[in-house]
Scaffold this motif. Structure first.
Motif, mmCIF file in Angstrom:
data_model
loop_
_atom_site.group_PDB
_atom_site.id
_atom_site.type_symbol
_atom_site.label_atom_id
_atom_site.label_comp_id
_atom_site.label_asym_id
_atom_site.label_seq_id
_atom_site.Cartn_x
_atom_site.Cartn_y
_atom_site.Cartn_z
ATOM 1 N N ARG A 25 0.822 -1.229 0.000
ATOM 2 C CA ARG A 25 0.000 0.000 0.000
ATOM 3 C C ARG A 25 0.845 1.264 0.000
ATOM 4 O O ARG A 25 0.429 2.293 -0.516
ATOM 5 C CB ARG A 25 -0.958 0.003 1.184
ATOM 6 N N SER A 26 2.032 1.180 0.589
ATOM 7 C CA SER A 26 2.916 2.360 0.636
ATOM 8 C C SER A 26 3.741 2.491 -0.641
ATOM 9 O O SER A 26 4.544 3.414 -0.766
ATOM 10 C CB SER A 26 3.849 2.272 1.843
ATOM 11 N N GLY A 27 3.572 1.555 -1.566
ATOM 12 C CA GLY A 27 4.376 1.572 -2.780
ATOM 13 C C GLY A 27 5.829 1.218 -2.526
ATOM 14 O O GLY A 27 6.712 1.573 -3.300
ATOM 15 N N GLY A 28 6.067 0.521 -1.419
ATOM 16 C CA GLY A 28 7.426 0.085 -1.101
ATOM 17 C C GLY A 28 8.239 1.081 -0.292
ATOM 18 O O GLY A 28 9.465 0.985 -0.246
ATOM 19 N N THR A 29 7.554 2.003 0.383
ATOM 20 C CA THR A 29 8.275 2.980 1.206
ATOM 21 C C THR A 29 8.177 2.682 2.700
ATOM 22 O O THR A 29 8.902 3.274 3.492
ATOM 23 C CB THR A 29 7.767 4.413 0.951
ATOM 24 N N ARG A 30 7.294 1.762 3.094
ATOM 25 C CA ARG A 30 7.130 1.383 4.508
ATOM 26 C C ARG A 30 7.042 -0.136 4.611
ATOM 27 O O ARG A 30 6.662 -0.808 3.672
ATOM 28 C CB ARG A 30 5.867 2.028 5.082
ATOM 29 N N GLY A 31 7.427 -0.668 5.770
ATOM 30 C CA GLY A 31 7.374 -2.111 5.974
ATOM 31 C C GLY A 31 8.489 -2.867 5.280
ATOM 32 O O GLY A 31 8.384 -4.070 5.068
ATOM 33 N N THR A 32 9.556 -2.157 4.965
ATOM 34 C CA THR A 32 10.633 -2.734 4.153
ATOM 35 C C THR A 32 11.765 -3.357 4.971
ATOM 36 O O THR A 32 12.744 -3.815 4.379
ATOM 37 C CB THR A 32 11.221 -1.666 3.216
ATOM 38 N N THR A 33 11.612 -3.375 6.288
ATOM 39 C CA THR A 33 12.621 -4.016 7.131
ATOM 40 C C THR A 33 11.940 -4.859 8.209
ATOM 41 O O THR A 33 10.780 -4.631 8.554
ATOM 42 C CB THR A 33 13.547 -2.991 7.829
ATOM 43 N N LEU A 34 12.687 -5.817 8.728
ATOM 44 C CA LEU A 34 12.247 -6.645 9.847
ATOM 45 C C LEU A 34 13.450 -6.819 10.761
ATOM 46 O O LEU A 34 14.490 -7.326 10.313
ATOM 47 C CB LEU A 34 11.745 -8.003 9.349
ATOM 48 N N HIS A 35 13.329 -6.348 11.993
ATOM 49 C CA HIS A 35 14.442 -6.401 12.947
ATOM 50 C C HIS A 35 15.714 -5.809 12.345
ATOM 51 O O HIS A 35 16.818 -6.333 12.519
ATOM 52 C CB HIS A 35 14.695 -7.825 13.431
ATOM 53 N N GLY A 36 15.544 -4.746 11.564
ATOM 54 C CA GLY A 36 16.676 -4.050 10.953
ATOM 55 C C GLY A 36 17.170 -4.654 9.654
ATOM 56 O O GLY A 36 18.063 -4.100 9.020
ATOM 57 N N ALA A 37 16.630 -5.790 9.248
ATOM 58 C CA ALA A 37 17.066 -6.453 8.011
ATOM 59 C C ALA A 37 16.143 -6.057 6.855
ATOM 60 O O ALA A 37 14.936 -5.905 7.054
ATOM 61 C CB ALA A 37 17.056 -7.965 8.195
ATOM 62 N N PRO A 38 16.697 -5.917 5.644
ATOM 63 C CA PRO A 38 15.862 -5.537 4.498
ATOM 64 C C PRO A 38 14.915 -6.671 4.100
ATOM 65 O O PRO A 38 15.271 -7.845 4.172
ATOM 66 C CB PRO A 38 16.887 -5.271 3.396
ATOM 67 N N CYS A 39 13.718 -6.287 3.673
ATOM 68 C CA CYS A 39 12.701 -7.259 3.255
ATOM 69 C C CYS A 39 12.224 -6.959 1.843
ATOM 70 O O CYS A 39 12.238 -5.803 1.410
ATOM 71 C CB CYS A 39 11.491 -7.208 4.183
ATOM 72 N N LEU A 40 11.772 -7.984 1.180
ATOM 73 C CA LEU A 40 11.137 -7.849 -0.126
ATOM 74 C C LEU A 40 9.797 -8.570 -0.084
ATOM 75 O O LEU A 40 9.526 -9.371 0.811
ATOM 76 C CB LEU A 40 12.032 -8.399 -1.238
ATOM 77 N N LEU A 41 8.956 -8.244 -1.057
ATOM 78 C CA LEU A 41 7.715 -8.990 -1.247
ATOM 79 C C LEU A 41 7.963 -10.014 -2.340
ATOM 80 O O LEU A 41 8.449 -9.673 -3.417
ATOM 81 C CB LEU A 41 6.571 -8.068 -1.678
ATOM 82 N N LEU A 42 7.632 -11.243 -2.061
ATOM 83 C CA LEU A 42 7.759 -12.330 -3.013
ATOM 84 C C LEU A 42 6.363 -12.786 -3.403
ATOM 85 O O LEU A 42 5.586 -13.232 -2.554
ATOM 86 C CB LEU A 42 8.518 -13.508 -2.395
ATOM 87 N N ASP A 43 6.031 -12.629 -4.686
ATOM 88 C CA ASP A 43 4.785 -13.156 -5.228
ATOM 89 C C ASP A 43 5.141 -14.393 -6.033
ATOM 90 O O ASP A 43 5.995 -14.338 -6.926
ATOM 91 C CB ASP A 43 4.105 -12.136 -6.138
ATOM 92 N N TYR A 44 4.515 -15.496 -5.699
ATOM 93 C CA TYR A 44 4.819 -16.775 -6.333
ATOM 94 C C TYR A 44 3.518 -17.503 -6.642
ATOM 95 O O TYR A 44 2.479 -17.237 -6.050
ATOM 96 C CB TYR A 44 5.712 -17.628 -5.424
ATOM 97 N N ARG A 45 3.598 -18.418 -7.592
ATOM 98 C CA ARG A 45 2.409 -19.157 -8.023
ATOM 99 C C ARG A 45 2.323 -20.485 -7.274
ATOM 100 O O ARG A 45 3.305 -21.220 -7.168
ATOM 101 C CB ARG A 45 2.490 -19.419 -9.525
#
Length: 149
Positions: A25-45
């Motif tokens: 929803r933020s277009g990738g500007t928020r929610g991009t880390t977890l415990h200081g580590a970088p995160c990505l969104l993985l869409d898979y089939r």
């Protein structure tokens, strides 16, 4: 891009689904880390349903590629997203504000050994997760597909 639906089904794990919603929803500007580590969104089939699914994963880098770890918190079984990637390796990633198609490939042992110290540096609990299980935790390389912005 593909027949990928931007409204992929979210993981049933509530806190991960909430982070995925915030990230998207933020277009990738928020929610991009977890415990200081970088995160990505993985869409898979889904390998049986063909349905697109989405989860949030910590990642490392190796050159221009992204690396994810199928740790499942050190459980004795692979996470379902990994089982699906093995069957259907073409995925869609959101890394920050960028969205692109990629191909997933499980690293062979020697390659995993080379990148593992970097991944533990990104997220130290990966080492503990490997100690919890006799399963060799897979590392997956996500390589951008040609022609993807």
């Amino acid at each position: 891009m593909t027949d990928h639906d931007a409204e992929a089904l979210l993981t049933p794990t509530e806190w991960v689904a909430n982070q995925a919603r915030l990230y998207e929803r933020s277009g990738g500007t928020r929610g991009t880390t977890l415990h200081g580590a970088p995160c990505l969104l993985l869409d898979y089939r889904g390998r049986r349903s063909g349905t697109w699914r989405r989860t949030v994963l910590i990642y490392g880098r190796d050159g221009g590629d992204h690396l994810i770890v199928a740790s499942n918190g050190g459980a004795d079984r692979h996470p379902l997203w990994y089982v699906n990637l093995v069957a259907e390796p073409e995925v869609v990633l959101r890394v920050g504000t960028e969205r692109f198609r990629a191909r997933a490939e499980t690293l062979p042992s020697a390659e995993k050994a080379r990148v593992w110290p970097h991944l533990v540096g990104v997220f130290a609990p990966f080492a503990t997760y490997q100690e919890r299980t006799e399963r060799d935790i897979p590392v997956v390389r996500l390589s951008r597909l040609p022609g993807t912005p």
